[in-house]
Design an enzyme around this catalytic site. Structure first.
Site, PDB file in Angstrom:
ATOM      1  N   MET A   1      -1.560  -3.013   9.306  1.00  0.00           N
ATOM      2  CA  MET A   1      -2.113  -3.032   8.384  1.00  0.00           C
ATOM      3  C   MET A   1      -3.946  -4.397   8.761  1.00  0.00           C
ATOM      4  O   MET A   1      -2.406  -5.483   9.467  1.00  0.00           O
ATOM      5  CB  MET A   1      -1.645  -4.089   6.929  1.00  0.00           C
ATOM      6  CG  MET A   1      -1.054  -2.585   6.623  1.00  0.00           C
ATOM      7  SD  MET A   1      -1.857  -1.539   5.667  1.00  0.00           S
ATOM      8  CE  MET A   1      -3.223  -2.029   4.919  1.00  0.00           C
TER       9      MET A   1
ATOM     10  N   SER B   1      -9.167   8.380   4.045  1.00  0.00           N
ATOM     11  CA  SER B   1      -8.727   7.476   2.702  1.00  0.00           C
ATOM     12  C   SER B   1      -8.971   7.916   1.999  1.00  0.00           C
ATOM     13  O   SER B   1     -10.339   7.722   1.253  1.00  0.00           O
ATOM     14  CB  SER B   1      -8.038   5.865   2.914  1.00  0.00           C
ATOM     15  OG  SER B   1      -7.711   5.455   1.682  1.00  0.00           O
TER      16      SER B   1
ATOM     17  N   MET C   1       0.368   2.966  -4.309  1.00  0.00           N
ATOM     18  CA  MET C   1       0.787   1.564  -4.887  1.00  0.00           C
ATOM     19  C   MET C   1       1.277   1.400  -6.607  1.00  0.00           C
ATOM     20  O   MET C   1       1.417   1.933  -7.155  1.00  0.00           O
ATOM     21  CB  MET C   1      -1.189   0.862  -4.606  1.00  0.00           C
ATOM     22  CG  MET C   1      -1.537   1.531  -3.217  1.00  0.00           C
ATOM     23  SD  MET C   1      -3.123  -0.151  -4.092  1.00  0.00           S
ATOM     24  CE  MET C   1      -4.279   0.577  -2.565  1.00  0.00           C
TER      25      MET C   1
ATOM     26  N   HIS D   1       1.131   7.047   2.700  1.00  0.00           N
ATOM     27  CA  HIS D   1       1.413   5.342   2.928  1.00  0.00           C
ATOM     28  C   HIS D   1       1.511   4.948   1.993  1.00  0.00           C
ATOM     29  O   HIS D   1       1.175   4.317   0.568  1.00  0.00           O
ATOM     30  CB  HIS D   1       0.049   4.716   3.132  1.00  0.00           C
ATOM     31  CG  HIS D   1      -0.113   3.043   3.587  1.00  0.00           C
ATOM     32  ND1 HIS D   1      -1.159   2.609   3.956  1.00  0.00           N
ATOM     33  CD2 HIS D   1       1.326   2.369   4.002  1.00  0.00           C
ATOM     34  CE1 HIS D   1      -1.123   1.819   3.611  1.00  0.00           C
ATOM     35  NE2 HIS D   1       0.437   1.415   4.207  1.00  0.00           N
TER      36      HIS D   1
ATOM     37  N   ASP E   1      -5.150   0.707   9.960  1.00  0.00           N
ATOM     38  CA  ASP E   1      -5.421   0.712   8.390  1.00  0.00           C
ATOM     39  C   ASP E   1      -6.052  -0.678   7.956  1.00  0.00           C
ATOM     40  O   ASP E   1      -5.488  -2.080   7.194  1.00  0.00           O
ATOM     41  CB  ASP E   1      -4.491   1.562   7.222  1.00  0.00           C
ATOM     42  CG  ASP E   1      -4.954   1.576   6.199  1.00  0.00           C
ATOM     43  OD1 ASP E   1      -5.759   1.684   5.806  1.00  0.00           O
ATOM     44  OD2 ASP E   1      -3.534   1.887   4.967  1.00  0.00           O
TER      45      ASP E   1
ATOM     46  N   MET F   1       2.897   2.188  -0.384  1.00  0.00           N
ATOM     47  CA  MET F   1       2.430   0.646  -0.815  1.00  0.00           C
ATOM     48  C   MET F   1       3.162   0.447  -1.832  1.00  0.00           C
ATOM     49  O   MET F   1       3.279  -0.225  -3.270  1.00  0.00           O
ATOM     50  CB  MET F   1       1.692  -0.253  -0.837  1.00  0.00           C
ATOM     51  CG  MET F   1       0.248  -0.264   0.732  1.00  0.00           C
ATOM     52  SD  MET F   1      -0.938   0.236   0.575  1.00  0.00           S
ATOM     53  CE  MET F   1      -1.231   1.846   0.377  1.00  0.00           C
TER      54      MET F   1
ATOM     55  N   ASP G   1      -2.676   7.106  -0.188  1.00  0.00           N
ATOM     56  CA  ASP G   1      -2.054   5.142  -0.097  1.00  0.00           C
ATOM     57  C   ASP G   1      -1.751   5.343  -1.874  1.00  0.00           C
ATOM     58  O   ASP G   1      -2.592   5.217  -2.773  1.00  0.00           O
ATOM     59  CB  ASP G   1      -3.453   4.410  -0.593  1.00  0.00           C
ATOM     60  CG  ASP G   1      -4.431   4.615   1.175  1.00  0.00           C
ATOM     61  OD1 ASP G   1      -3.385   3.787   1.209  1.00  0.00           O
ATOM     62  OD2 ASP G   1      -5.282   4.558   1.529  1.00  0.00           O
TER      63      ASP G   1
ATOM     64  N   HIS H   1      -5.212  10.754   4.175  1.00  0.00           N
ATOM     65  CA  HIS H   1      -4.353   9.004   4.325  1.00  0.00           C
ATOM     66  C   HIS H   1      -4.478   9.303   2.447  1.00  0.00           C
ATOM     67  O   HIS H   1      -5.623   9.501   1.532  1.00  0.00           O
ATOM     68  CB  HIS H   1      -5.552   8.418   5.059  1.00  0.00           C
ATOM     69  CG  HIS H   1      -4.473   7.430   4.831  1.00  0.00           C
ATOM     70  ND1 HIS H   1      -3.417   7.031   5.439  1.00  0.00           N
ATOM     71  CD2 HIS H   1      -4.725   5.569   4.033  1.00  0.00           C
ATOM     72  CE1 HIS H   1      -3.047   5.556   5.314  1.00  0.00           C
ATOM     73  NE2 HIS H   1      -3.486   5.184   4.316  1.00  0.00           N
TER      74      HIS H   1
HETATM   75  C1  DX5 Z   1      -6.113  -0.787   1.668  1.00  0.00           C
HETATM   76  C2  DX5 Z   1      -5.205   1.334   2.200  1.00  0.00           C
HETATM   77  C3  DX5 Z   1      -6.376   1.712   3.204  1.00  0.00           C
HETATM   78  C4  DX5 Z   1      -7.356   1.477   1.951  1.00  0.00           C
HETATM   79  C5  DX5 Z   1      -8.386   1.421   2.557  1.00  0.00           C
HETATM   80  O1  DX5 Z   1      -4.223  -0.599   0.983  1.00  0.00           O
HETATM   81  O2  DX5 Z   1      -3.951   1.088   2.759  1.00  0.00           O
HETATM   82  O3  DX5 Z   1      -5.645   2.482   2.933  1.00  0.00           O
HETATM   83  O4  DX5 Z   1      -8.242   3.074   1.323  1.00  0.00           O
HETATM   84  O5  DX5 Z   1      -9.744   1.087   2.295  1.00  0.00           O
HETATM   85  P1  DX5 Z   1     -10.657   0.758   3.991  1.00  0.00           P
HETATM   86  O6  DX5 Z   1     -11.088   1.579   5.302  1.00  0.00           O
HETATM   87  O7  DX5 Z   1     -12.644   0.515   3.322  1.00  0.00           O
HETATM   88  O8  DX5 Z   1     -10.385  -0.233   4.422  1.00  0.00           O
HETATM   89 ZN    ZN Z   2      -3.780   2.790   3.699  1.00  0.00          ZN
END
Ligand code: DX5
Ligand code: ZN
Length: 217
Positions: free
Chosen positions: A138, A9, A38, A67, A176, A69, A36, A34
């Site tokens: 998740m 990620s 948000m 991904h 994840d 969010m 993320d 990956h």
């Molecule tokens: C959290 C993200 C993850 C995050 C995971 O909301 O969706 O992808 O980067 O981080 P770690 O592996 O540190 O838990």
């Molecule tokens: Zn993620």
């Protein structure tokens, strides 16, 4: 052994050296990258959007696993596919129009993923499994890297593995949050095809070696 996929990620990357960190992932044994996204509404944090994705894409040839969010993902999924996402995953809790969002991603040529938060039962995915390419379980509350793995997510993986296999479907299971070399072996054994790892990879003294360690756990 089934094919094991790892998706580092980029949320945990060093944004002052984004191209270097991206190229490091590209050299590594990890098959996916990956991303993320948000929005500060669906989750209590804001990460990054299109300009950062563009910079990552410029330095990466890996399978691009986005991904989302964000609320109302249907507004943006086509743009993410056009920006180079090979897979666009949205949260089932984030939209009133699940079928419409799936259709928009498909029409854009990307693969379709649907994610569930820790509080959402895996059974809600039953009716969508034959329409999608990936489920993302998740194992932390979405929003931040570096949280502790929630063990209850393993039962969801087992349920989904059984549901997918018994129906003869070809749906990838990804997990994840809180993944590291310490639990990766157990997660692949439980039925995960793909693991996401942020802090475990980028926080390691030798991230490329850590990626191998997770893949071979
Ligand atoms: C959290 C993200 C993850 C995050 C995971 O909301 O969706 O992808 O980067 O981080 P770690 O592996 O540190 O838990
Ligand atoms: Zn993620």
């Amino acid at each position: 052994m089934k094919n094991r996929i790892l998706a580092p990620s980029m949320l945990s990357a060093d944004f002052g050296h984004l191209a270097d960190d991206t190229k490091m992932i590209d050299r590594s044994a990890a098959q996916w990258i990956h991303i993320d996204v948000m929005d500060g509404v669906f989750v209590p944090n804001i990460s990054f959007g299109f300009p950062v994705l563009k910079a990552i894409k410029a330095a990466s040839d890996k399978f691009c696993d986005v991904h989302l969010m964000i609320v109302d993902p249907e507004k943006y999924v086509e743009r993410f596919a056009k920006a180079g996402a090979h897979l666009v995953t949205f949260h089932i809790e984030a939209t009133k129009d699940i079928q419409g969002t799936i259709d928009l991603i498909r029409q854009s040529g990307a693969k379709v993923g649907v994610s569930i938060k820790p509080g959402t039962p895996a059974e809600v995915l039953d009716e969508w499994l034959d329409k999608i390419d990936l489920v993302l379980v998740m194992s932390v509350e979405p929003g931040f890297g570096g949280q502790s793995f929630m063990p209850g997510s393993v039962d969801k993986v087992k349920y989904l593995r059984q549901a997918i296999d018994s129906r003869g479907l070809d749906v990838t299971i990804e997990i994840d949050g809180g993944v590291s070399a310490a639990n990766a072996g157990m997660l692949y054994e439980a039925g995960c095809d793909a693991l996401v790892a942020g802090s475990a990879v980028f926080g390691a003294p030798d991230p490329e070696a850590e990626i191998l360690k997770i893949l071979n756990a």
